[in-house]
Design an enzyme around this catalytic site. Structure first.
Site, PDB file in Angstrom:
ATOM      1  CG  ASP A  60      56.718 196.179 108.551  1.00 41.68           C
ATOM      2  OD1 ASP A  60      56.115 195.118 108.808  1.00 41.68           O
ATOM      3  OD2 ASP A  60      57.450 196.311 107.549  1.00 41.68           O
ATOM      4  CE1 TYR A 152      43.681 185.678 106.417  1.00 45.34           C
ATOM      5  CE2 TYR A 152      41.842 184.144 106.616  1.00 45.34           C
ATOM      6  CZ  TYR A 152      42.410 185.383 106.868  1.00 45.34           C
ATOM      7  OH  TYR A 152      41.704 186.327 107.577  1.00 45.34           O
ATOM      8  CE  LYS A 156      44.225 185.878 110.056  1.00 47.62           C
ATOM      9  NZ  LYS A 156      44.545 187.101 110.831  1.00 47.62           N
TER      10      LYS A 156
END
Length: 273
Positions: A60, A152, A156
């Site tokens: 994880d 998102y 990134k």
């Protein structure tokens, strides 16, 4: 000669699994880390069927201890690792006024901090070895700025900046960095998607499924880039063109192009409504 060694987070499915299989076919020893243990076992069977040494570990990326355990096992069983692929990631879509802060924290912890933890944990091992290579999987979302994808895009973009920084920071330690920025391609990213409107899930699924670029195509490009110690892997022509437009055009022209593209993709604006 002893075969080289690679470790891939999120390696049990999607792009991670494609990378694992590509390296296995090249004769590398392959270790995959994933939170999905059943998928990990299935991927491990496929890898071993190719005749390579392979490991599957529970990992994880929100837990530094999981990554440290993986590094220790690789050091004990294989004497180290040559390439580490920070691939695990999730998706989030929605307007800035719609996405809960808890979802921001979730996507930051996996997409950004997961990469940070991977680099933080494995850099000392690379330095002791005197060599190593990170492959950090970002997205064209980190180079562009599509509406309704703020969380998102931001994570990134942070992976892009981190990777650029580490390329400079780690070069004298003989540690290479490759940054991967794909656009849409056939993968299981939609499985992890959190969206403020269910219509966005359908839009994203269609965009992923209609792409002519496959995970296997991208995995092969990654393999070639690591061999040549290249930094950028930008697999999609339209993504490269959009990035060039962003760098060369006045902001207002580029921004209008992006908004028009979002309207054509439809769903994002219609889903908002």
């Amino acid at each position: 000669m002893t075969s080289k060694r690679i470790f891939i987070t999120g390696g049990a499915s999607g792009l991670g699994k494609a990378i694992a299989l590509r390296y296995a076919r090249a004769g590398w020893r392959v270790a995959i880390g994933d939170v999905h243990e059943a998928r990990g076992k299935e991927a491990l069977t496929e890898l071993k069927a190719l005749g390579t040494q392979a490991l599957s570990v529970h990992c994880d990326v929100t837990r530094e201890g999981d990554l440290r355990a993986a590094a220790e096992r690789l050091n004990e069983e294989w004497g180290g690792v040559d390439v580490v692929v920070n691939n695990a990631g999730v998706a989030q879509a929605g307007g800035i006024d719609e996405v809960p802060i808890a979802d921001w924290q979730w996507v930051v912890d996996i997409n950004l901090m997961g990469v940070v933890r991977g680099c933080h944990v494995f850099t000392p091992l690379f330095k002791r070895q005197g060599h190593g290579h990170f492959v950090n999987v970002a997205s064209m979302a980190g180079l562009l700025d599509m509406p309704m994808m703020g969380a998102y895009n931001a994570t990134k973009a942070a992976v892009v900046s981190l990777s650029e920084t580490l390329q400079n920071e780690l070069a004298d330690s003989r540690i290479g960095v490759t940054l991967v920025c794909p656009s849409f391609f056939k993968t299981n990213l939609a499985d992890s998607l959190r969206a403020s409107n269910p219509a966005m899930r359908n839009v994203l699924g269609k965009l992923l499924n209609r792409s002519k670029v496959t995970a296997e195509d991208i995995a092969d490009q990654i393999f070639q880039a690591v061999e040549k110690r290249e930094f950028y892997v930008l697999p999609h022509l339209e993504g490269r063109q959009a990035w060039l437009a962003k760098r060369l055009l006045p902001r207002w022209i580029y921004s209008e192009l992006i908004r028009n593209q979002a309207r054509r993709m439809s769903g994002f604006n219609s889903a908002k409504a």
